[in-house]
Design a protein around this motif. Structure first.
Motif, PDB file in Angstrom:
ATOM      1  N   SER A 194       0.831  -1.210   0.000  1.00 23.21           N
ATOM      2  CA  SER A 194       0.000   0.000   0.000  1.00 23.21           C
ATOM      3  C   SER A 194       0.863   1.256   0.000  1.00 23.21           C
ATOM      4  N   LEU A 195       1.962   1.218   0.753  1.00 21.62           N
ATOM      5  CA  LEU A 195       2.868   2.364   0.813  1.00 21.62           C
ATOM      6  C   LEU A 195       3.513   2.618  -0.546  1.00 21.62           C
ATOM      7  N   ILE A 196       3.965   1.555  -1.188  1.00 26.78           N
ATOM      8  CA  ILE A 196       4.560   1.713  -2.520  1.00 26.78           C
ATOM      9  C   ILE A 196       3.520   2.204  -3.519  1.00 26.78           C
ATOM     10  N   ALA A 197       2.294   1.684  -3.405  1.00 29.44           N
ATOM     11  CA  ALA A 197       1.220   2.128  -4.308  1.00 29.44           C
ATOM     12  C   ALA A 197       0.955   3.612  -4.152  1.00 29.44           C
ATOM     13  N   HIS A 198       1.006   4.089  -2.909  1.00 30.46           N
ATOM     14  CA  HIS A 198       0.774   5.518  -2.643  1.00 30.46           C
ATOM     15  C   HIS A 198       1.829   6.372  -3.342  1.00 30.46           C
ATOM     16  N   PHE A 199       3.076   5.950  -3.268  1.00 32.26           N
ATOM     17  CA  PHE A 199       4.144   6.713  -3.903  1.00 32.26           C
ATOM     18  C   PHE A 199       4.208   6.480  -5.408  1.00 32.26           C
ATOM     19  N   SER A 200       3.432   5.500  -5.894  1.00 32.67           N
ATOM     20  CA  SER A 200       3.354   5.266  -7.340  1.00 32.67           C
ATOM     21  C   SER A 200       2.159   5.995  -7.955  1.00 32.67           C
ATOM     22  N   TYR A 201       1.545   6.880  -7.177  1.00 30.03           N
ATOM     23  CA  TYR A 201       0.464   7.749  -7.641  1.00 30.03           C
ATOM     24  C   TYR A 201      -0.810   6.977  -7.988  1.00 30.03           C
ATOM     25  N   TYR A 202      -1.067   5.869  -7.269  1.00 32.92           N
ATOM     26  CA  TYR A 202      -2.328   5.163  -7.399  1.00 32.92           C
ATOM     27  C   TYR A 202      -3.256   5.579  -6.261  1.00 32.92           C
ATOM     28  N   ALA A 203      -4.553   5.456  -6.521  1.00 36.34           N
ATOM     29  CA  ALA A 203      -5.521   5.823  -5.490  1.00 36.34           C
ATOM     30  C   ALA A 203      -5.415   4.884  -4.293  1.00 36.34           C
ATOM     31  N   ASP A 204      -5.221   3.599  -4.538  1.00 38.57           N
ATOM     32  CA  ASP A 204      -5.085   2.617  -3.466  1.00 38.57           C
ATOM     33  C   ASP A 204      -4.428   1.368  -4.023  1.00 38.57           C
ATOM     34  N   ILE A 205      -4.180   0.422  -3.143  1.00 39.03           N
ATOM     35  CA  ILE A 205      -3.495  -0.801  -3.541  1.00 39.03           C
ATOM     36  C   ILE A 205      -4.324  -1.631  -4.515  1.00 39.03           C
ATOM     37  N   ALA A 206      -5.654  -1.575  -4.384  1.00 45.29           N
ATOM     38  CA  ALA A 206      -6.510  -2.359  -5.269  1.00 45.29           C
ATOM     39  C   ALA A 206      -6.342  -1.930  -6.721  1.00 45.29           C
ATOM     40  N   HIS A 207      -6.206  -0.629  -6.969  1.00 45.30           N
ATOM     41  CA  HIS A 207      -5.993  -0.147  -8.333  1.00 45.30           C
ATOM     42  C   HIS A 207      -4.551  -0.407  -8.779  1.00 45.30           C
ATOM     43  N   ALA A 208      -3.593  -0.314  -7.867  1.00 41.97           N
ATOM     44  CA  ALA A 208      -2.189  -0.514  -8.227  1.00 41.97           C
ATOM     45  C   ALA A 208      -1.913  -1.957  -8.631  1.00 41.97           C
ATOM     46  N   THR A 209      -2.523  -2.899  -7.946  1.00 37.54           N
ATOM     47  CA  THR A 209      -2.263  -4.312  -8.233  1.00 37.54           C
ATOM     48  C   THR A 209      -3.048  -4.827  -9.426  1.00 37.54           C
ATOM     49  N   CYS A 210      -4.034  -4.088  -9.908  1.00 42.48           N
ATOM     50  CA  CYS A 210      -4.856  -4.555 -11.026  1.00 42.48           C
ATOM     51  C   CYS A 210      -4.133  -4.302 -12.346  1.00 42.48           C
ATOM     52  N   GLN A 211      -3.383  -5.287 -12.793  1.00 46.48           N
ATOM     53  CA  GLN A 211      -2.632  -5.209 -14.038  1.00 46.48           C
ATOM     54  C   GLN A 211      -2.947  -6.430 -14.899  1.00 46.48           C
ATOM     55  N   TRP A 212      -2.869  -6.264 -16.199  1.00 47.33           N
ATOM     56  CA  TRP A 212      -2.969  -7.339 -17.172  1.00 47.33           C
ATOM     57  C   TRP A 212      -4.258  -8.159 -17.016  1.00 47.33           C
ATOM     58  N   ASP A 213      -4.157  -9.439 -16.645  1.00 53.38           N
ATOM     59  CA  ASP A 213      -5.332 -10.320 -16.613  1.00 53.38           C
ATOM     60  C   ASP A 213      -6.367  -9.888 -15.583  1.00 53.38           C
ATOM     61  N   CYS A 214      -5.991  -9.043 -14.651  1.00 52.64           N
ATOM     62  CA  CYS A 214      -6.947  -8.527 -13.677  1.00 52.64           C
ATOM     63  C   CYS A 214      -8.153  -7.910 -14.368  1.00 52.64           C
ATOM     64  N   LYS A 215      -7.924  -7.235 -15.466  1.00 55.04           N
ATOM     65  CA  LYS A 215      -9.013  -6.572 -16.184  1.00 55.04           C
ATOM     66  C   LYS A 215      -9.996  -7.586 -16.765  1.00 55.04           C
ATOM     67  N   TRP A 216      -9.487  -8.745 -17.182  1.00 58.29           N
ATOM     68  CA  TRP A 216     -10.374  -9.791 -17.679  1.00 58.29           C
ATOM     69  C   TRP A 216     -11.228 -10.364 -16.536  1.00 58.29           C
ATOM     70  N   TYR A 217     -10.580 -10.649 -15.405  1.00 54.74           N
ATOM     71  CA  TYR A 217     -11.334 -11.176 -14.267  1.00 54.74           C
ATOM     72  C   TYR A 217     -12.370 -10.171 -13.775  1.00 54.74           C
ATOM     73  N   THR A 218     -11.990  -8.907 -13.744  1.00 52.53           N
ATOM     74  CA  THR A 218     -12.925  -7.872 -13.303  1.00 52.53           C
ATOM     75  C   THR A 218     -14.129  -7.794 -14.224  1.00 52.53           C
TER      76      THR A 218
END
Length: 382
Positions: A35-59
């Motif tokens: 969550s801390l790294i996600a914050h410094f990576s300019y994401y709203a939260d960890i849930a948006h930061a971790t959603c990459q690639w196949d996450c979009k298909w599952y979502t």
């Protein structure tokens, strides 16, 4: 200070509940770190930061179900659809979303954040059942900082697949055949590799129960009857899990094996694995895949040398399957598999003290690098 640590370690070693709580606590600290790294990576939260690639298909599956028709507007111009993603993880995510009244991304993430510490605990139990002695605290630390665990803390199906894979092995070692059969059913309902993995487990169980070896000269039907029935039950249960998805797809869009056919849209074709291996070194962007394949073969052979025959058999199949379809994502399918994680943890924790801590320090540094790569959608990890 050292005395307090030794007392704490002794308590963890003595109590299974304390060990499980420790695993959840360490995984929770890692989630906070993410969550801390996600914050410094300019994401709203960890849930948006971790959603990459196949996450979009599952979502998409959780929100809208499976596609009836292919999507003709893929970013690479290929015909695509979400049929390749098996339904157990989306179903659990949907149930979590409805039960907790939270967003889809958070529901998908919470499923894996809950399953990952459970899987670590089960992996340790599976090793202990084989009399493989590793330090509990060290094993947990290895799993948490292992670079290729990123799929267990993102919106992917690795968590569910891993839990039912290791769960099946633990249940079989305890002779809980019906429980193992149900786990095989869910295993094949979770990912495409679930059914063939269950078949391999059933074959291992047959040889384990009968005691047949290369030196066995004769065997009676009476000795084989029960193992054959039990192995057939495991295969049948796994086949039932796969069949449900096949029947559903046939009812939905007329092609029960669309999960396999849609892979063609992602340029995955079966061919000789050595050809794919050689070709990987002829393309600059795929050299890393060839290197991953070499590393995979090295550690899989190490399993054979250590007489980890079941791990060797399953991981050989996985590496061969991935190698025969172009080596794409081999780092995910091989190095994130819990059977590989078990083996690498064992190799690390049985080293001399200085080397062991040097490896763990390197892994922690790579853990941070992999998180940054993942949060920025780097192609090196898919």
């Amino acid at each position: 200070m050292k005395r307090y640590f030794l007392d704490f370690k002794e308590y963890i070693d003595r109590s299974s509940i304390a060990f499980l709580v420790f695993v959840f606590a360490l995984c929770g600290l890692n989630s906070g770190f993410l969550s801390l790294i996600a914050h410094f990576s300019y994401y709203a939260d960890i849930a948006h930061a971790t959603c990459q690639w196949d996450c979009k298909w599952y979502t998409g599956i959780v929100r809208n179900g499976y596609d009836r028709l292919p999507q003709l507007h893929g970013s690479d111009g290929l015909t695509q659809a979400n049929w390749a993603f098996f339904p157990l993880y989306p179903l659990m995510s949907y149930a979590t979303q409805m039960g907790l009244h939270i967003s889809t991304l958070w529901a998908e993430l919470l499923v894996n954040l809950a399953l990952w510490p459970v899987l670590i605990y089960l992996c340790y139990r599976e090793l202990a059942a084989r009399a493989v002695d590793v330090d509990r605290i060290g094993f947990t630390l290895f799993c948490v900082i292992y670079p290729f665990n990123i799929w267990y803390t993102s919106q992917y199906s690795e968590g569910i697949y891993g839990v039912f894979l290791i769960g099946t092995l633990i249940l079989l070692r305890k002779n809980h055949i019906l429980g193992a059969a149900f786990a095989c059913f869910l295993l094949s309902f979770s990912r495409p590799t679930g059914f063939p993995t269950a078949v391999m487990i059933a074959g291992w169980w047959f040889f384990r129960r009968t005691g047949i070896t290369l030196r066995t000269r004769s065997i009676t039907w009476e000795r084989m009857a029960v193992p054959v029935q039990e192995s057939f039950l495991l295969i049948s249960a796994a086949g039932a899990g796969l069949s449900i998805f096949v029947i559903y797809l046939y009812h939905l869009m007329g092609d029960g094996f669309a999960f396999s056919h849609v892979e063609v849209g992602w340029e995955k074709h079966f061919s000789f694995f050595l050809t794919n291996f050689i070709n990987s070194f002829l393309q600059a962007k795929k050299i890393k895949l060839g290197l991953y394949f070499i590393a995979s073969c090295y550690f899989i052979y190490g399993m054979l040398a250590k007489k980890w025959y079941l791990n060797f058999s399953i991981m050989s199949f996985v590496a061969l399957m991935v190698g025969s379809t172009g080596l794409d994502s081999i780092e995910r399918y091989v190095f994130s598999n819990p059977l590989m994680i078990e083996f690498l943890a064992f190799l690390t924790l049985t080293q001399a003290r200085v080397r062991r801590w040097s490896i763990l320090t390197l892994l922690f540094a790579l853990h941070i690098v992999v998180i940054e790569l993942w949060f920025h959608g780097h192609i090196a990890l898919i």
